[in-house]
Design an enzyme around this catalytic site. Structure first.
Site, PDB file in Angstrom:
ATOM      1  N   TYR A 111      -4.450  -6.339  18.124  1.00  0.00           N
ATOM      2  CA  TYR A 111      -5.291  -7.412  18.663  1.00  0.00           C
ATOM      3  C   TYR A 111      -6.743  -6.980  18.811  1.00  0.00           C
ATOM      4  CZ  TYR A 111      -7.049 -10.736  22.157  1.00  0.00           C
ATOM      5  OH  TYR A 111      -7.798 -11.649  22.849  1.00  0.00           O
ATOM      6  N   ASP A 134     -18.488 -14.833  35.551  1.00  0.00           N
ATOM      7  CA  ASP A 134     -17.804 -15.827  34.737  1.00  0.00           C
ATOM      8  C   ASP A 134     -18.521 -15.968  33.394  1.00  0.00           C
ATOM      9  OD1 ASP A 134     -16.530 -18.038  33.685  1.00  0.00           O
ATOM     10  OD2 ASP A 134     -17.448 -19.461  35.075  1.00  0.00           O
ATOM     11  N   ASP A 191     -12.644 -12.459  24.351  1.00  0.00           N
ATOM     12  CA  ASP A 191     -11.321 -11.844  24.522  1.00  0.00           C
ATOM     13  C   ASP A 191     -10.780 -12.355  25.844  1.00  0.00           C
ATOM     14  OD1 ASP A 191      -9.092 -10.266  24.677  1.00  0.00           O
ATOM     15  OD2 ASP A 191     -10.185  -8.447  25.248  1.00  0.00           O
ATOM     16  N   SER A 192     -10.325 -13.591  25.819  1.00  0.00           N
ATOM     17  CA  SER A 192      -9.998 -14.236  27.077  1.00  0.00           C
ATOM     18  C   SER A 192      -8.499 -14.377  27.241  1.00  0.00           C
ATOM     19  CB  SER A 192     -10.684 -15.602  27.125  1.00  0.00           C
ATOM     20  OG  SER A 192      -9.760 -16.631  27.018  1.00  0.00           O
ATOM     21  N   SER A 193      -8.080 -14.511  28.488  1.00  0.00           N
ATOM     22  CA  SER A 193      -6.695 -14.829  28.766  1.00  0.00           C
ATOM     23  C   SER A 193      -6.430 -16.278  28.344  1.00  0.00           C
ATOM     24  CB  SER A 193      -6.359 -14.555  30.233  1.00  0.00           C
ATOM     25  OG  SER A 193      -7.506 -14.574  31.053  1.00  0.00           O
ATOM     26  N   ASP A 194      -5.198 -16.723  28.495  1.00  0.00           N
ATOM     27  CA  ASP A 194      -4.807 -18.034  27.993  1.00  0.00           C
ATOM     28  C   ASP A 194      -5.397 -19.159  28.856  1.00  0.00           C
ATOM     29  OD1 ASP A 194      -3.222 -17.210  25.722  1.00  0.00           O
ATOM     30  OD2 ASP A 194      -1.930 -16.250  27.193  1.00  0.00           O
ATOM     31  N   TYR A 214       3.068 -10.372  22.064  1.00  0.00           N
ATOM     32  CA  TYR A 214       2.535 -11.694  22.403  1.00  0.00           C
ATOM     33  C   TYR A 214       3.584 -12.737  21.999  1.00  0.00           C
ATOM     34  CZ  TYR A 214      -2.263  -9.999  23.342  1.00  0.00           C
ATOM     35  OH  TYR A 214      -3.373  -9.393  23.862  1.00  0.00           O
TER      36      TYR A 214
HETATM   37  N1  AAT Z   1      -7.786  -7.223  25.652  1.00  0.00           N
HETATM   38  C1  AAT Z   1      -6.650  -8.098  25.598  1.00  0.00           C
HETATM   39  C2  AAT Z   1      -6.401  -8.728  26.881  1.00  0.00           C
HETATM   40  C3  AAT Z   1      -6.864  -9.944  27.243  1.00  0.00           C
HETATM   41  S1  AAT Z   1      -7.786  -9.809  28.591  1.00  0.00           S
HETATM   42  C4  AAT Z   1      -8.455 -11.296  29.100  1.00  0.00           C
HETATM   43  C5  AAT Z   1      -9.508 -11.033  30.179  1.00  0.00           C
HETATM   44  O1  AAT Z   1     -10.290 -12.201  30.345  1.00  0.00           O
HETATM   45  C6  AAT Z   1      -8.968 -10.653  31.571  1.00  0.00           C
HETATM   46  O2  AAT Z   1      -9.461  -9.391  31.936  1.00  0.00           O
HETATM   47  C7  AAT Z   1      -9.501 -11.760  32.486  1.00  0.00           C
HETATM   48  O3  AAT Z   1      -9.823 -11.313  33.781  1.00  0.00           O
HETATM   49  C8  AAT Z   1     -10.731 -12.207  31.706  1.00  0.00           C
HETATM   50  N2  AAT Z   1     -11.237 -13.560  32.005  1.00  0.00           N
HETATM   51  C9  AAT Z   1     -10.520 -14.674  32.290  1.00  0.00           C
HETATM   52  N3  AAT Z   1     -11.334 -15.714  32.525  1.00  0.00           N
HETATM   53  C10 AAT Z   1     -12.606 -15.274  32.378  1.00  0.00           C
HETATM   54  C11 AAT Z   1     -13.898 -15.885  32.500  1.00  0.00           C
HETATM   55  N4  AAT Z   1     -14.021 -17.179  32.813  1.00  0.00           N
HETATM   56  N5  AAT Z   1     -14.997 -15.123  32.291  1.00  0.00           N
HETATM   57  C12 AAT Z   1     -14.873 -13.804  31.975  1.00  0.00           C
HETATM   58  N6  AAT Z   1     -13.689 -13.179  31.856  1.00  0.00           N
HETATM   59  C13 AAT Z   1     -12.560 -13.893  32.045  1.00  0.00           C
HETATM   60  C14 AAT Z   1      -6.523 -11.212  26.484  1.00  0.00           C
HETATM   61  C15 AAT Z   1      -5.040 -11.471  26.456  1.00  0.00           C
HETATM   62  C16 AAT Z   1      -4.564 -12.596  25.571  1.00  0.00           C
HETATM   63  C17 AAT Z   1      -3.152 -13.027  25.930  1.00  0.00           C
HETATM   64  C18 AAT Z   1      -2.474 -13.812  24.871  1.00  0.00           C
HETATM   65  N7  AAT Z   1      -1.215 -14.411  25.311  1.00  0.00           N
END
Ligand code: AAT
Length: 286
Positions: free
Chosen positions: A64, A140, A158-161, A226
């Site tokens: 990833y 943010d 690289d954001s969470s879901d 994933y």
């Molecule tokens: N490196 C692979 C892992 C991730 S991490 C996703 C990151 O996004 C987390 O650390 C979370 O705290 C951050 N995040 C979430 N919302 C925000 C925002 N609004 N601004 C900045 N950072 C944010 C990705 C995993 C993918 C999973 C797939 N199923």
């Protein structure tokens, strides 16, 4: 459910779940933004889980992190300034700084607790956070974007879901804000989910991207831990000449070895954009 196993059960992928046998719970806390869990697992090593969703595991994170970084980096003729949104584990920063043309990397992660947990339990990724090319901000990504104009060659989200703090990073307005933060020939790449479980979500995200960027694409990578074993990325370019399917920069095998790259190469890059027929049809421009 079997005891001693972690199962990723979530309404985002109803009826399916990735499970990992847990050897040890290393850390568990509730930050102001999310539930943070770090486990050690039998087959996949150290694993970061946010709000019950696997973010990365030690044994397959390279796939990833390399793909979300090198698909956009190698599609750009000269990527000097890079912005990373999210990615608090440090894995994407670790990859981006490997590109010899990259001078400066800025990162904005919403949750300081993810940064410190990564530094303590996931040093193989968090090493990226200490690179001299990188500046890390806590905040943010959506708000951060409003403060920046014409600054970056590449923006990697690289954001969470799209539940919880990352929801805003999938909106059409976010794609427009990124455009404003890019230089005139800039490229974006965002985590966009898998066609197998979330085809509607992928389509919607790509269509948001299409309203803003003249050139767009959806690329895929295999990530066993994933949901469905696959993840995708939406890419957009402001340069109408960009062809995501043909990398501008090709690293030799020797260079890739020196960069400790284990998944990405130019063939994987081209292949990432070759999609199954049902995906191709669903994603056809409206
Ligand atoms: N490196 C692979 C892992 C991730 S991490 C996703 C990151 O996004 C987390 O650390 C979370 O705290 C951050 N995040 C979430 N919302 C925000 C925002 N609004 N601004 C900045 N950072 C944010 C990705 C995993 C993918 C999973 C797939 N199923």
């Amino acid at each position: 459910l079997k005891q001693g196993w972690f199962s990723e059960i979530n309404d985002l992928w109803p009826g399916i779940s990735v499970s990992l046998e847990v050897t040890k719970v290393l850390h568990h806390e509730k930050s102001p933004y999310q539930d943070i869990l770090v486990i050690d697992t039998k087959a996949h090593g150290k694993t970061l889980v946010l709000d019950g969703i696997i973010q990365c595991t030690e044994h397959d994170e390279f796939s990833y992190q390399e793909m979300i970084s090198f698909l956009p980096l190698c599609s750009h003729p000269d990527p000097k300034n890079v912005l990373i949104v999210g990615g608090g584990d440090g894995g994407v920063a670790r990859e981006v700084v490997k590109h010899p043309g990259v001078h400066r990397v800025v990162q904005v992660e919403i949750d300081a607790a993810v940064l410190s947990v990564a530094r303590t339990y996931l040093p193989f990724m968090a090493a990226g956070l200490d690179d001299p090319k990188l500046t890390v901000n806590v905040g943010d990504g959506f708000e951060f974007m409003k403060q920046h104009r014409g600054e970056f060659d590449i923006i990697i989200t690289d954001s969470s879901d799209p539940v919880g703090p990352a929801e805003c990073l999938f909106q059409e307005s976010y794609f427009a804000l990124m455009k404003a933060a890019l230089k005139s020939d800039g490229i974006i790449c965002s985590q966009a989910g898998t066609a197998w479980a979330n085809l509607d979500h992928v389509t919607k995200t790509l269509n948001h991207c299409r309203t803003v960027y003249p050139v767009t694409a959806y690329g895929i990578a295999a990530v066993p831990t994933y949901p469905t074993g696959q993840i995708g990325f939406v890419l957009g370019s402001l340069d109408p000449e960009t062809n995501f399917r043909e990398p501008k920069k090709i690293f030799t095998d020797e260079e890739l070895d020196n960069m400790k790259i284990r998944y990405y190469n130019d063939r994987i890059h081209r292949g990432a954009f070759i999609l199954p027929r049902f995906v191709e049809k669903a994603l056809a421009a409206p």
